[in-house]
Motif scaffolding. Structure first.
Motif, mmCIF file in Angstrom:
data_model
loop_
_atom_site.group_PDB
_atom_site.id
_atom_site.type_symbol
_atom_site.label_atom_id
_atom_site.label_comp_id
_atom_site.label_asym_id
_atom_site.label_seq_id
_atom_site.Cartn_x
_atom_site.Cartn_y
_atom_site.Cartn_z
ATOM 1 N N GLN A 71 0.804 -1.230 0.000
ATOM 2 C CA GLN A 71 0.000 0.000 0.000
ATOM 3 C C GLN A 71 0.835 1.278 0.000
ATOM 4 O OE1 GLN A 71 0.088 -2.245 2.596
ATOM 5 N NE2 GLN A 71 -0.617 -1.333 4.501
ATOM 6 N N ASP A 72 2.168 1.158 0.146
ATOM 7 C CA ASP A 72 3.018 2.347 0.090
ATOM 8 C C ASP A 72 3.266 2.698 -1.375
ATOM 9 O OD1 ASP A 72 3.215 2.136 2.855
ATOM 10 O OD2 ASP A 72 5.021 0.899 2.738
ATOM 11 N N GLN A 73 3.206 4.006 -1.662
ATOM 12 C CA GLN A 73 3.425 4.386 -3.056
ATOM 13 C C GLN A 73 4.874 4.766 -3.281
ATOM 14 O OE1 GLN A 73 -0.105 6.956 -3.277
ATOM 15 N NE2 GLN A 73 0.021 6.509 -5.472
ATOM 16 N N VAL A 74 5.499 4.157 -4.278
ATOM 17 C CA VAL A 74 6.890 4.483 -4.597
ATOM 18 C C VAL A 74 6.886 5.157 -5.962
ATOM 19 C CG1 VAL A 74 9.205 3.571 -4.954
ATOM 20 C CG2 VAL A 74 7.697 2.509 -3.267
ATOM 21 N N ILE A 75 7.414 6.377 -6.015
ATOM 22 C CA ILE A 75 7.362 7.159 -7.251
ATOM 23 C C ILE A 75 8.765 7.605 -7.613
ATOM 24 C CG2 ILE A 75 6.466 9.305 -8.271
ATOM 25 C CD1 ILE A 75 4.149 8.975 -6.136
ATOM 26 N N SER A 76 9.159 7.300 -8.856
ATOM 27 C CA SER A 76 10.474 7.737 -9.303
ATOM 28 C C SER A 76 10.336 9.161 -9.830
ATOM 29 C CB SER A 76 10.948 6.772 -10.386
ATOM 30 O OG SER A 76 12.054 7.310 -11.017
ATOM 31 N N ILE A 77 11.004 10.129 -9.174
ATOM 32 C CA ILE A 77 10.855 11.519 -9.597
ATOM 33 C C ILE A 77 11.854 11.829 -10.701
ATOM 34 C CG2 ILE A 77 10.718 13.908 -8.827
ATOM 35 C CD1 ILE A 77 10.438 12.993 -6.048
ATOM 36 N N GLU A 78 13.027 11.319 -10.547
ATOM 37 C CA GLU A 78 14.063 11.393 -11.588
ATOM 38 C C GLU A 78 14.982 10.208 -11.323
ATOM 39 O OE1 GLU A 78 17.239 13.790 -10.917
ATOM 40 O OE2 GLU A 78 16.756 14.270 -8.861
ATOM 41 N N PRO A 79 15.916 9.891 -12.257
ATOM 42 C CA PRO A 79 16.649 8.638 -12.091
ATOM 43 C C PRO A 79 17.295 8.462 -10.719
ATOM 44 C CG PRO A 79 17.127 9.615 -14.204
ATOM 45 C CD PRO A 79 16.242 10.589 -13.494
ATOM 46 N N THR A 81 16.307 9.987 -7.791
ATOM 47 C CA THR A 81 15.465 10.294 -6.622
ATOM 48 C C THR A 81 14.131 9.556 -6.659
ATOM 49 O OG1 THR A 81 16.398 12.522 -6.670
ATOM 50 C CG2 THR A 81 14.550 12.178 -5.188
ATOM 51 N N CYS A 82 13.856 8.853 -5.587
ATOM 52 C CA CYS A 82 12.549 8.200 -5.454
ATOM 53 C C CYS A 82 11.815 8.817 -4.276
ATOM 54 C CB CYS A 82 12.723 6.713 -5.141
ATOM 55 S SG CYS A 82 12.921 5.722 -6.595
ATOM 56 N N ALA A 83 10.487 8.890 -4.393
ATOM 57 C CA ALA A 83 9.675 9.352 -3.269
ATOM 58 C C ALA A 83 8.823 8.183 -2.813
ATOM 59 C CB ALA A 83 8.788 10.502 -3.720
ATOM 60 N N VAL A 84 8.643 8.063 -1.505
ATOM 61 C CA VAL A 84 7.758 7.021 -0.979
ATOM 62 C C VAL A 84 6.699 7.707 -0.113
ATOM 63 C CG1 VAL A 84 7.598 4.863 0.295
ATOM 64 C CG2 VAL A 84 9.738 5.453 -0.875
ATOM 65 N N VAL A 85 5.442 7.421 -0.385
ATOM 66 C CA VAL A 85 4.358 7.989 0.434
ATOM 67 C C VAL A 85 3.795 6.873 1.315
ATOM 68 C CG1 VAL A 85 2.128 9.176 0.399
ATOM 69 C CG2 VAL A 85 3.814 9.647 -1.397
ATOM 70 N N LEU A 86 3.894 7.076 2.643
ATOM 71 C CA LEU A 86 3.398 6.073 3.584
ATOM 72 C C LEU A 86 2.104 6.580 4.195
ATOM 73 C CD1 LEU A 86 6.705 5.476 5.599
ATOM 74 C CD2 LEU A 86 5.904 4.165 3.654
ATOM 75 N N LYS A 87 1.056 5.772 4.091
ATOM 76 C CA LYS A 87 -0.224 6.178 4.704
ATOM 77 C C LYS A 87 -0.476 5.310 5.933
ATOM 78 C CE LYS A 87 -2.850 5.990 0.790
ATOM 79 N NZ LYS A 87 -4.054 6.220 0.000
ATOM 80 N N GLY A 88 -1.413 5.750 6.785
ATOM 81 C CA GLY A 88 -1.818 4.931 7.937
ATOM 82 C C GLY A 88 -0.706 4.687 8.925
ATOM 83 N N ILE A 89 0.205 5.652 9.058
ATOM 84 C CA ILE A 89 1.309 5.530 10.006
ATOM 85 C C ILE A 89 0.784 5.819 11.413
ATOM 86 C CG2 ILE A 89 3.434 6.713 10.708
ATOM 87 C CD1 ILE A 89 3.798 4.989 8.266
ATOM 88 N N ARG A 90 1.180 5.010 12.413
ATOM 89 C CA ARG A 90 0.681 5.229 13.774
ATOM 90 C C ARG A 90 1.624 6.125 14.587
ATOM 91 N NH1 ARG A 90 -2.906 0.952 14.953
ATOM 92 N NH2 ARG A 90 -4.177 0.920 13.096
ATOM 93 N N ASN A 91 2.904 6.036 14.311
ATOM 94 C CA ASN A 91 3.845 6.857 15.088
ATOM 95 C C ASN A 91 5.185 6.930 14.365
ATOM 96 O OD1 ASN A 91 5.272 4.424 15.726
ATOM 97 N ND2 ASN A 91 3.715 4.023 17.270
ATOM 98 N N ARG A 92 6.095 7.717 14.940
ATOM 99 C CA ARG A 92 7.400 7.950 14.353
ATOM 100 C C ARG A 92 8.221 6.654 14.230
ATOM 101 N NH1 ARG A 92 9.924 13.259 14.345
ATOM 102 N NH2 ARG A 92 12.169 13.057 14.524
ATOM 103 N N GLU A 93 8.034 5.748 15.210
ATOM 104 C CA GLU A 93 8.765 4.472 15.184
ATOM 105 C C GLU A 93 8.458 3.705 13.903
ATOM 106 O OE1 GLU A 93 11.129 3.508 17.134
ATOM 107 O OE2 GLU A 93 10.812 5.410 18.170
ATOM 108 N N HIS A 94 7.199 3.768 13.519
ATOM 109 C CA HIS A 94 6.720 3.108 12.321
ATOM 110 C C HIS A 94 7.514 3.607 11.097
ATOM 111 C CE1 HIS A 94 2.576 1.369 11.186
ATOM 112 N NE2 HIS A 94 3.469 0.983 10.309
ATOM 113 N N VAL A 95 7.743 4.912 11.054
ATOM 114 C CA VAL A 95 8.456 5.507 9.922
ATOM 115 C C VAL A 95 9.933 5.102 9.973
ATOM 116 C CG1 VAL A 95 9.057 7.659 8.765
ATOM 117 C CG2 VAL A 95 6.871 7.452 9.925
ATOM 118 N N LYS A 96 10.490 5.103 11.196
ATOM 119 C CA LYS A 96 11.905 4.717 11.315
ATOM 120 C C LYS A 96 12.116 3.298 10.813
ATOM 121 C CE LYS A 96 13.235 7.577 15.245
ATOM 122 N NZ LYS A 96 13.291 7.487 16.710
#
Ligand code: C2E
Ligand code: CA
Ligand code: CA
Length: 418
Positions: A71-79, A81-96
């Motif tokens: 369910q995480d979106q991974v988008i290549s912005i340029e060769p 650099t990639c962006a990842v959008v994480l939804k439904g995160i509960r806390n900072r630990e989750h992101v780490k």
């Protein structure tokens, strides 16, 4: 894909954050943006030619994609650099956790046309819990995180928190938690857990509440994180365990009691001594207690959690993995995790009529590992029926009872458990 695709993904994530807030203002949920920059692509391309540079960029994208959840979106912005959008995160630990997975995935050596090299990356992170943040603000915050990481020569950096709603005065609230504990303002509420087949009560989960002034009852999402940050979590957890055990000892039959324990407390070597004492004071068999730990917290440091779980199991207590499906655990980890039960997060139960795929696969997995499955957040008869049909063992949710104070809960039990 491009910057426009990223903006659309962020707008979409912010929109769903707004919807979650509208339906369930209490739910702890955030979204995060990771910007991952690959280093050394230019030198590599100069050395080996454009085509191999493209292969390397493709490998970079694939690794990030496979490290993230579906369910995480991974988008290549340029060769590079990639962006990842994480939804439904509960806390900072989750992101780490997500960043750690990403780092590890990139670190394995890559072989491109006979050349063996290691991908070097820097990640900038932005998190927001506010639906009024804009995609632009999130992007700037992630870019600031990346800058910070490069300056400090670390693999990742968090952008400024100006995109997050200001916390209530954390320090002040921390002090009030301490005072509230001494003044007896906390209380455990109990929510029934029923068997899916017969809908009889088999146990309960203990959920903490804080009775503040003017009869305001505050839920744990508003204070658990602050209790952790201010050093009150140990005392709060002892209180939760003690009162839950005392209550469970008064219940008729062989009902079980589930208590939520954060990893910081789980790792405390005194926990098993305290637990043993409480159990013997109230003559409650250890098998009647289930300790719930969330999947994302467990995965933040799986090895120490596993060690602590093994130690506590020697007393005879059982373990459940909470909020299952929202974290990043791999199958390999589940295989040797000494637990008894999986609790499917209510996000999957609420989508049951649209998509039952996740629940089917969790049930499959659980059967293979000999684990029982509890579905959380069951609100309708249709969900209960479907879960029973799919082979879920236990159900919990407003359909069978909201969390209630001990006296009312005892009343419910006396009527229902025969
Ligand atoms: P959790 O362990 O996942 O607990 C389930 C949460 O879902 C509870 O929220 C419960 O009231 C709510 N819930 C139950 N059934 C339904 C339903 O049918 N629909 C909906 N919409 N919600 C339902 P609560 O009590 O606000 O607790 C939130 C979280 O706070 C818990 O999530 C748990 O992670 C944490 N927590 C609760 N009590 C304690 C505690 O004593 N210690 C610690 N460390 N954490 C606690
Ligand atoms: Ca729980
Ligand atoms: Ca849960």
């Amino acid at each position: 894909m491009s910057a426009q695709a990223l903006q659309a993904a962020l707008d979409n994530a912010l929109k769903s954050l707004k919807q979650v807030r509208m339906h369930d203002p209490e739910r702890r949920v955030e979204i995060a943006l990771l910007l991952v920059r690959l280093h050394g692509l230019d030198e590599f391309t100069a050395r080996t030619g454009g085509a191999t540079g493209e292969l390397l960029a493709a490998e970079f994208y694939d690794r990030i994609r496979s490290a993230m959840r579906e369910q995480d979106q991974v988008i290549s912005i340029e060769p590079r650099t990639c962006a990842v959008v994480l939804k439904g995160i509960r806390n900072r630990e989750h992101v780490k956790l997500a960043v750690g997975k990403l780092d590890r995935a990139c670190r394995d050596p890559v072989e491109v046309l006979g050349d063996c090299l290691t991908l070097r990356t820097t990640t900038g992170v932005a998190i927001t819990n506010s639906e009024v943040t804009t995609s632009g603000a999130l992007f700037r915050s992630a870019a600031a995180g990346m800058k910070l990481a490069r300056r400090q020569k670390t693999s990742h950096g968090f952008g400024d928190r100006s995109t997050a709603k200001p916390d209530q005065d954390t320090e002040n609230l921390g002090r009030r938690i301490g005072d509230g504990l001494s003044a007896g303002e906390f209380e455990m509420y109990f929510q029934p857990k029923v068997s899916a087949a017969y809908q009889n009560i088999v146990g309960a989960e203990a959920l903490i509440r804080w009775h503040q002034a003017e009869k305001r009852v505050v839920g744990p999402n508003e204070f658990i994180a602050i209790a952790e940050a201010s050093g009150h979590i140990g005392e709060l957890t002892l209180y939760a365990m003690k009162t839950s055990i005392a209550q469970a000892a008064r219940w008729p039959g062989e009902l079980t009691i589930a208590v939520n324990i954060p990893p910081s407390v789980l790792a405390d070597p005194n926990l098993s001594i305290n637990l043993n004492d409480m159990l013997s004071i109230h003559s409650l068999p250890a098998e009647r207690i289930t300790i719930e730990i969330t999947e994302s917290e467990l995965m933040a440091d799986p090895d120490s959690a596993k060690k602590a779980i093994r130690g506590l199991r020697e007393i005879g207590v059982r373990f459940a993995l909470d909020d299952f499906g929202t974290g990043y655990s791999s199958l390999a980890y589940l295989q040797d995790l000494p637990i008894d039960e999986l609790k499917i997060d209510r996000a999957f139960v609420s989508r049951l009529d649209i998509d039952d795929g996740v629940i089917r696969s969790v049930l499959d997995l659980a059967r293979n590992f000999g684990l029982k499955v509890v579905a959380e957040g069951v609100e309708t008869e249709a969900q209960a029926e479907k879960l029973k049909e799919l082979g879920c063992d236990y159900l919990q949710g407003y359909l069978f009872g909201r969390p209630t104070p001990p006296v009312e809960f005892l009343g419910v039990l006396e009527k229902r458990v025969r």
